[in-house]
Design an enzyme around this catalytic site. Structure first.
Site: not given
Length: 456
Positions: A167, A374, A432
């Protein structure tokens, strides 16, 4: 709870072993009696304290021709905790119930978790004015931490370090990579940089926000009206970024997330196949309505179960804090994380494509991996920023065929391709949090990336 403690005390006695304590001016740390764990604080600047935790793999080998790697895991946010989230919820030896994780990355490498920037997790500042405001400032702090950890440990110096990010951690990874290389070249950091892996990483915010509307329209999560509302805000964000109004762009990003949520009936930004209320690793729909969107990043991968058992917050402020013994009483895990996010508002939407190019030009091995479903860091957006690289090998890389990936059976779990010092993994069925959604393939991938002697 007593039964869980008994089981873990038998399986992983290191949690309750006798510890040695050592304090110096800039560093306070503890090391387990058998040397398999160490953790501590580094005062990276006066009154700014960064916490780290190192696990020595029980599978570690000593062959100098096949050096055992170390993975430095960098969490996102900015403000999320690698020591808590990456460790106990993704790739560390134990899960949030303190049970052994079969897919721990210790099977392929040592693991080093860090709570960065200062103010994240157990890290803290004595004055909020000491919080960092940019990725580069955080990279300087992390470089200071690496100097403290590696320069005094010859064994660690023999192992290549792979910076693996998730991230927003991807922006930390590329800026740290360049900062660390500079320190290595200057002789102030005794370290071998093996490579950098960017997992679902927030490298180019513009490319990601551009991807959201069309992607969700293609999978029927947005209708035409929702797409038009999204595109209107995207145009505003692009204009703000072009004129250097990064803080304003972050505010517009927050508004865009709310617009997409309301027009998609609260799609999960970490898995677009789900509602936010369906995924136990993200905020529920009701919480989303109550929370400002920008605060979600410091709370992602929230509790697997309500209450104390299995709850990451209760775990970190309870048994783990008592085990570590050096966390100040007035420091709560994640207590300053929202301040970290706000302090970095001016850098949040700033792209780091140029830094990836610089790393490639210096010959650093760079790997990108992305979860298929994601949304926040959608593959569509990742591919877009990769195509903007000025790297000399890009055209050849893009023209190459992909190799299918399997893990344990003949089901296609993903694809990969590589050219020279750049590699890309497409991870099917993952959102994610790739190590959570595809633990088997993620473990095989990290073994390949790090050239681990334990790789199959």
């Amino acid at each position: 709870m007593e039964k869980s403690l008994l089981v873990i005390s038998l399986l992983v006695p290191i949690l309750f072993s006798v510890l040695l304590f050592h304090v110096e001016k800039a560093t306070a740390f503890r090391i387990s009696q058998d040397g398999s764990e160490a953790w501590g604080y580094v005062e990276v600047r006066p009154k700014a304290h960064m916490f780290w935790w190192h696990y020595r793999s029980p599978y570690r080998t000593q062959d100098p021709d096949k050096p055992w790697p170390i993975v430095l895991w960098l969490q996102g946010g900015p403000g999320a905790s690698g020591v808590g989230i990456g460790n106990f919820q993704e790739v560390g030896p134990l899960d949030t119930f303190l049970k052994p994780r079969n897919s721990t990355w210790l099977k392929k490498a040592d693991l080093l978790f860090v709570d960065n920037p200062v103010g994240s997790g157990y890290s803290f500042v004595e004055d909020l004015k000491l919080l960092v405001e940019t990725d580069d400032e955080n990279a300087e702090d992390l470089t200071t931490l690496l100097i403290q950890i590696f320069n005094r440990n010859v064994t660690l110096q023999k192992s290549p370090l792979y910076i693996v990010a998730e991230s927003y951690g991807g922006k930390f990874a590329v800026t740290l990579g360049l900062s660390a290389l500079k320190a290595i070249e200057a002789g102030t950091l005794k370290l071998k940089l093996g490579g950098i892996a960017l997992g679902d990483s927030w490298i180019s915010p513009e490319d990601f926000v551009v991807s959201w509307g069309p992607l969700l329209k293609d999978v029927s999560r947005l209708d035409y009206d929702g797409l038009q509302k999204s595109n209107s805000l995207v145009l505003q964000i692009k204009e703000q970024l072009q004129t250097g109004k990064f803080a304003a762009a972050r505010d517009s990003w927050s508004t865009l997330e709310n617009v997409i949520s309301s027009n998609s009936n609260n799609v999960d930004f970490y898995n677009f196949l789900l509602d936010s209320a369906m995924d136990p690793l993200s905020l529920t729909a009701s919480e989303l309505k109550q929370e400002i969107a920008i605060k979600r990043y410091s709370r992602y991968l929230s509790s697997l179960k309500p209450g104390g058992k299995g709850d990451i917050g209760s775990l970190m402020d309870g048994i783990i804090k008592r085990k570590l013994k050096i966390i100040p009483e007035n420091v709560t895990w994640g207590g300053q994380s929202n301040y970290v996010f706000d302090a970095m508002s001016g850098d949040f939407m700033r792209p780091r494509i140029k830094e990836v190019d610089e790393l490639l030009a210096k010959g650093v091995n760079v790997t990108v991996y992305n979860g298929q479903v994601d949304l926040i860091c959608a593959t569509k957006g990742t591919e877009a920023w990769v195509e903007k690289l000025k790297w000399s090998g890009l055209r050849t890389f893009l023209s190459m065929d992909r190799t299918p990936l399997y893990c344990g059976d003949q089901s296609t779990r993903g694809f990969s391709k590589s050219y020279k010092n750049f590699q890309f993994y497409w991870i099917l069925g993952a959102g994610h949090f790739v190590p959570v959604d595809q633990p088997c393939l993620a473990l095989e991938m990290i073994g390949s990336i790090t050239k681990s002697p334990a790789a199959a």
